[in-house]
Design a protein around this motif. Structure first.
Motif, PDB file in Angstrom:
ATOM      1  N   VAL A 238       0.839  -1.205   0.000  1.00 46.00           N
ATOM      2  CA  VAL A 238       0.000   0.000   0.000  1.00 46.00           C
ATOM      3  C   VAL A 238       0.871   1.252   0.000  1.00 46.00           C
ATOM      4  O   VAL A 238       0.643   2.188  -0.775  1.00 46.00           O
ATOM      5  N   ALA A 239       1.883   1.268   0.856  1.00 47.25           N
ATOM      6  CA  ALA A 239       2.769   2.432   0.931  1.00 47.25           C
ATOM      7  C   ALA A 239       3.514   2.652  -0.383  1.00 47.25           C
ATOM      8  O   ALA A 239       3.671   3.790  -0.837  1.00 47.25           O
ATOM      9  N   ALA A 240       3.959   1.565  -1.003  1.00 39.71           N
ATOM     10  CA  ALA A 240       4.674   1.680  -2.280  1.00 39.71           C
ATOM     11  C   ALA A 240       3.752   2.194  -3.378  1.00 39.71           C
ATOM     12  O   ALA A 240       4.149   3.048  -4.191  1.00 39.71           O
ATOM     13  N   ARG A 241       2.505   1.689  -3.419  1.00 42.81           N
ATOM     14  CA  ARG A 241       1.549   2.166  -4.421  1.00 42.81           C
ATOM     15  C   ARG A 241       1.218   3.627  -4.195  1.00 42.81           C
ATOM     16  O   ARG A 241       1.121   4.411  -5.137  1.00 42.81           O
ATOM     17  N   PHE A 242       1.059   4.022  -2.927  1.00 46.83           N
ATOM     18  CA  PHE A 242       0.765   5.422  -2.626  1.00 46.83           C
ATOM     19  C   PHE A 242       1.910   6.319  -3.102  1.00 46.83           C
ATOM     20  O   PHE A 242       1.677   7.336  -3.748  1.00 46.83           O
ATOM     21  N   ALA A 243       3.134   5.940  -2.786  1.00 44.36           N
ATOM     22  CA  ALA A 243       4.296   6.739  -3.185  1.00 44.36           C
ATOM     23  C   ALA A 243       4.376   6.873  -4.704  1.00 44.36           C
ATOM     24  O   ALA A 243       4.715   7.947  -5.220  1.00 44.36           O
ATOM     25  N   LYS A 244       4.054   5.807  -5.406  1.00 44.70           N
ATOM     26  CA  LYS A 244       4.095   5.843  -6.865  1.00 44.70           C
ATOM     27  C   LYS A 244       2.990   6.747  -7.431  1.00 44.70           C
ATOM     28  O   LYS A 244       3.220   7.482  -8.391  1.00 44.70           O
TER      29      LYS A 244
END
Length: 140
Positions: free
Chosen positions: A52-58
């Motif tokens: 989730v954090a990686a998708r948000f950052a992207k």
């Protein structure tokens, strides 16, 4: 001639239905494999949250701590930006995405042990397939 065209259209629909019904579970299986970062066959809450954090950052391309509708649409063909974000309007924060993800995780983690095991993975993929499958012919 009219009956032939109707029969041909119906036949084409029935031929394509199984392929359509298989597409969602295949995408789901690939997503579940991606979430299992240590490849032990189990998805932990930490692995789920890291995704989730990686998708948000992207998606947060302007790095303002929010993902706007425009960023979601740009981040994925057809809009939405990924799991749980379709139909959302307005800005979303990481906390918003994490709250949605926690609900999804808890729904998939049927025995509530804090991890998604193979049986739970199989169950969610079966539900995805059933949701996409056409109704039985005698459903009318």
């Amino acid at each position: 001639m009219k009956k032939f065209l109707i029969a041909a259209a119906l036949g084409a629909t029935l031929i394509g239905a199984p392929a359509f019904a298989q597409a969602a579970p295949q995408r789901g299986a690939a997503m579940l494999d991606r979430l299992d970062t240590n490849h032990d066959g189990v998805i932990t809450k930490d692995e789920f949250n890291a995704d989730v954090a990686a998708r948000f950052a992207k998606l947060d391309t302007d790095k303002d701590g929010k993902v706007s509708q425009a960023e979601r649409e740009a981040g994925r063909p057809g809009g939405g930006g990924g799991m749980g974000m379709r139909g959302m309007t307005g800005d979303m924060t990481l906390a918003d995405m994490q709250a949605q993800a926690a609900k999804r995780f808890d729904r998939i983690d049927a025995n509530h042990d804090g991890k998604i095991d193979q049986a739970e993975r199989d169950a969610i993929l079966a539900r995805m397939g059933n949701r996409q499958a056409p109704p039985p012919a005698d459903a009318n």
